[in-house]
Design an enzyme around this catalytic site. Structure first.
Site, PDB file in Angstrom:
ATOM      1  N   ASP A  36       0.816  -1.207   0.000  1.00  0.00           N
ATOM      2  CA  ASP A  36       0.000   0.000   0.000  1.00  0.00           C
ATOM      3  C   ASP A  36       0.851   1.259   0.000  1.00  0.00           C
ATOM      4  OD1 ASP A  36       0.653   0.043   2.713  1.00  0.00           O
ATOM      5  OD2 ASP A  36      -1.155  -1.112   3.189  1.00  0.00           O
ATOM      6  N   LYS A  61      -4.634   3.596  -0.597  1.00  0.00           N
ATOM      7  CA  LYS A  61      -5.651   4.630  -0.804  1.00  0.00           C
ATOM      8  C   LYS A  61      -5.032   5.869  -1.415  1.00  0.00           C
ATOM      9  CE  LYS A  61      -8.174   2.899   3.129  1.00  0.00           C
ATOM     10  NZ  LYS A  61      -7.152   2.300   4.005  1.00  0.00           N
ATOM     11  N   MET A 177      -2.241   9.201  12.902  1.00  0.00           N
ATOM     12  CA  MET A 177      -3.474   9.574  12.191  1.00  0.00           C
ATOM     13  C   MET A 177      -4.211  10.694  12.914  1.00  0.00           C
ATOM     14  SD  MET A 177      -4.771   5.731  11.231  1.00  0.00           S
ATOM     15  CE  MET A 177      -4.341   5.009  12.808  1.00  0.00           C
TER      16      MET A 177
HETATM   17  N1  SAH Z   1       1.570   0.530  10.738  1.00  0.00           N
HETATM   18  C1  SAH Z   1       2.049   1.879  10.619  1.00  0.00           C
HETATM   19  C2  SAH Z   1       0.969   2.896  10.957  1.00  0.00           C
HETATM   20  C3  SAH Z   1      -0.179   2.886   9.990  1.00  0.00           C
HETATM   21  S1  SAH Z   1      -1.403   4.059  10.396  1.00  0.00           S
HETATM   22  C4  SAH Z   1       3.282   2.050  11.506  1.00  0.00           C
HETATM   23  O1  SAH Z   1       3.568   1.190  12.324  1.00  0.00           O
HETATM   24  O2  SAH Z   1       3.971   3.070  11.374  1.00  0.00           O
HETATM   25  C5  SAH Z   1      -0.952   5.387   9.348  1.00  0.00           C
HETATM   26  C6  SAH Z   1      -0.357   6.517  10.159  1.00  0.00           C
HETATM   27  O3  SAH Z   1       0.984   6.211  10.468  1.00  0.00           O
HETATM   28  C7  SAH Z   1      -0.284   7.845   9.444  1.00  0.00           C
HETATM   29  O4  SAH Z   1      -1.501   8.533   9.475  1.00  0.00           O
HETATM   30  C8  SAH Z   1       0.764   8.544  10.254  1.00  0.00           C
HETATM   31  O5  SAH Z   1       0.242   8.999  11.470  1.00  0.00           O
HETATM   32  C9  SAH Z   1       1.707   7.414  10.563  1.00  0.00           C
HETATM   33  N2  SAH Z   1       2.833   7.338   9.619  1.00  0.00           N
HETATM   34  C10 SAH Z   1       3.142   6.314   8.820  1.00  0.00           C
HETATM   35  N3  SAH Z   1       4.296   6.576   8.141  1.00  0.00           N
HETATM   36  C11 SAH Z   1       4.697   7.800   8.554  1.00  0.00           C
HETATM   37  C12 SAH Z   1       5.810   8.610   8.246  1.00  0.00           C
HETATM   38  N4  SAH Z   1       6.752   8.233   7.376  1.00  0.00           N
HETATM   39  N5  SAH Z   1       5.916   9.810   8.877  1.00  0.00           N
HETATM   40  C13 SAH Z   1       5.003  10.209   9.756  1.00  0.00           C
HETATM   41  N6  SAH Z   1       3.923   9.483  10.068  1.00  0.00           N
HETATM   42  C14 SAH Z   1       3.770   8.280   9.490  1.00  0.00           C
END
Ligand code: SAH
Length: 504
Positions: A36, A61, A177
């Site tokens: 994704d 998405k 998020m």
């Molecule tokens: N499984 C992922 C989280 C998925 S939920 C993890 O462990 O990181 C998606 C959220 O993750 C986004 O809305 C944001 O808040 C955060 N996120 C994911 N990648 C990011 C990045 N490179 N920088 C900042 N926030 C990030």
């Protein structure tokens, strides 16, 4: 019932180096990869798009999908692929079990009796903070950390999160998020008793070249993030360890951080330069302005069968070396065929490639241009009246063969390849220039300049200043109406990288 298997793999937060070794190995051996938007696409196996091996399925998405794929459809896809007997990697941003619905996918595999494994990843909440210079715990400042989703808007009547308990816990709060709901979350925390002065940071695109960090307090972070256009994906860190950023920020302090730099070398050679620039923090846009096309190689093969007629072999580029070698082997010969020959190269990279083939060159000029080599050859007493085989690219300057002929050498010039414009690369480049904000384009040869201008047109080309590897390339740039902002002192990739650093 099935031999297939699903691997729920965390890809890490975006920096491709932050995937685990196990995750990378599974991708390499996968039959299908379902990924994704938050999984960095550079983690996908090279060539997969063209060859369909492994099969790639984008289910994100973000990034222009009109009808986002639903979670049910993703689950069904995983089950179907596994039932076809495939090893399926489900590549997910960060860690698959941290707000990633990885656990729901694992449940769906259980329901369908499909075996699965989980490979944890570096989660964004820790990594984005670390890359912003913020430790999520620190002795004396924060003894606990809470990961919390911002999907649970406290202003709505039903929320599972006890915001006022969190406000009193005293540790670091890491919010995922949470950009849209940030104002009501910070309100709820202050109502719960957290000091409005508590430091807070928002980090967008953490660990990536486009990372942006905004620092404020609990009271002001929502307004400041809005003002600075921070949007998803972003991590919000609330807690006293945020103050350490002043001391510990490192990622954003690298010399080329935040700079967008175009690399225009031919596809085969771009990687080394790209890596060097990325190591210094640059956001590199690789634009293969040229690709190498082999010309009719019958003349080269003929020369190779008569190699003993020559006393000198001159190779002008790494491409010339590669093609010469491939033809040499094709004729059933090897390095021993060069035993009676003196060998010259125009620059150290070419000489290095020759050395990899077991051949140390007799002459490399101090100035890595044709004139430099000519000067050195002229000083020798074993060049005049000798036969020279000169292997080069089409359209290269004839300074060297001409000069050698003037001192009485017989030169057989063989053009082995042509640099051609790469259509797709050109289109991406044009779009990036139109979108603005490109700081610099790098050039390593006059033919790369010509390929670049041919590909995107003079007007667009003139909008981005250049860094050049040496005087000839600079001349070609000026001729094309492109500003030369920096020129390498030494005509090597490292020289070019230093020039880029001093220019920006
Ligand atoms: N499984 C992922 C989280 C998925 S939920 C993890 O462990 O990181 C998606 C959220 O993750 C986004 O809305 C944001 O808040 C955060 N996120 C994911 N990648 C990011 C990045 N490179 N920088 C900042 N926030 C990030």
């Amino acid at each position: 019932m099935t031999e297939g298997k699903v691997f729920l793999v965390g890809s890490g937060p975006g920096d491709p180096g932050l995937i685990t070794v196990r995750g990378r190995q599974l991708i390499e051996s996968a039959d299908a990869v379902v990924y994704d938007a938050l999984a960095n696409s550079t983690l996908l196996p090279p060539g997969a798009r063209e060859t369909g091996r492994p099969e790639l399925y984008y289910v994100g998405k973000r990034g222009g999908a009109k009808d986002p794929v639903t979670q049910d459809e993703i689950n069904q896809l995983l089950v179907r692929l596994a039932r076809e007997g495939k090893r399926v990697v489900r590549l997910k941003g960060g860690d698959p079990f941290v707000f990633g619905r990885g656990s729901e996918e694992a449940q769906a595999m259980n329901d369908a009796s499909v075996p699965f494994e989980v490979v944890p990843g570096v989660t964004a909440g820790i990594a984005a903070a670390a890359y912003a210079g913020i430790p999520v715990t620190h002795r004396g400042l924060s003894t606990s950390v809470t990961f919390v989703t911002g999907h649970e808007d406290p202003s709505k009547p039903h929320t599972q999160t006890n915001w006022s308990a969190l406000a009193k816990a005293g540790g670091t709060i890491v919010l995922y998020m949470g950009v849209k709901t940030l104002a009501s979350i910070t309100d709820a925390l202050m109502k719960g008793g957290m000091s409005p002065e508590t430091p807070a940071a928002a980090i967008q695109w953490g660990t990536q070249p486009r990372q942006r960090t905004v620092v404020a307090t609990l009271d002001t972070i929502a307004a400041k993030a809005l003002e600075e256009n921070i949007s998803a994906p972003a991590i919000i860190v609330i807690g006293w360890s945020v103050v350490l950023r002043d001391e510990l920020s490192w990622f954003e302090k690298r010399p080329l951080f935040g700079r967008r730099i175009v690399v225009t070398r031919s596809t085969q050679q771009a990687q080394a330069l790209t890596e060097k620039l990325r190591d210094l923090g640059a956001d590199v846009i690789e634009m293969p302005a040229t690709q190498i096309a082999r010309l009719d190689l019958a003349p080269l093969r003929e020369a190779i069968t008569e190699l003993s007629r020559y006393q000198w072999l001159i190779l002008t580029s790494q491409n010339a070396v590669s093609i010469f070698w491939e033809q040499l082997l094709g004729e059933g010969r090897d390095a021993r065929a060069l035993a009676g020959l003196k060998v010259a190269a125009v620059g150290p990279a070419t000489a290095g490639t020759l050395l990899e083939h077991g051949v140390a060159v007799d002459v490399v000029p101090q100035r890595f241009v044709a004139e430099g080599l000519l000067e050195m050859m002229r000083e020798r007493d074993d060049v005049a009246s000798k036969r020279i085989l000169y292997v080069t690219g089409e359209g290269s300057r004839d300074v060297l063969p001409q000069g050698l002929r003037e001192i009485g050498a017989e030169v057989n010039v063989i053009a082995a390849y042509r640099s051609i414009a790469d259509g797709q690369g050109a289109e991406r480049l044009a779009r990036a220039i139109e979108a603005g904000k490109l700081d610099l384009a790098t050039f390593t040869s006059g033919s790369a300049v010509r390929g670049y201008v041919d590909a995107i047109g003079e007007d667009l080309a003139a909008q981005v200043p250049a860094a050049s590897i040496g005087p000839q390339t600079s001349d070609a740039l000026r001729e094309a109406g492109i500003e030369v902002k920096a020129e390498a002192k030494e005509s090597t990739l490292d020289g070019l990288v230093s020039a880029v650093v001093s220019a920006v």
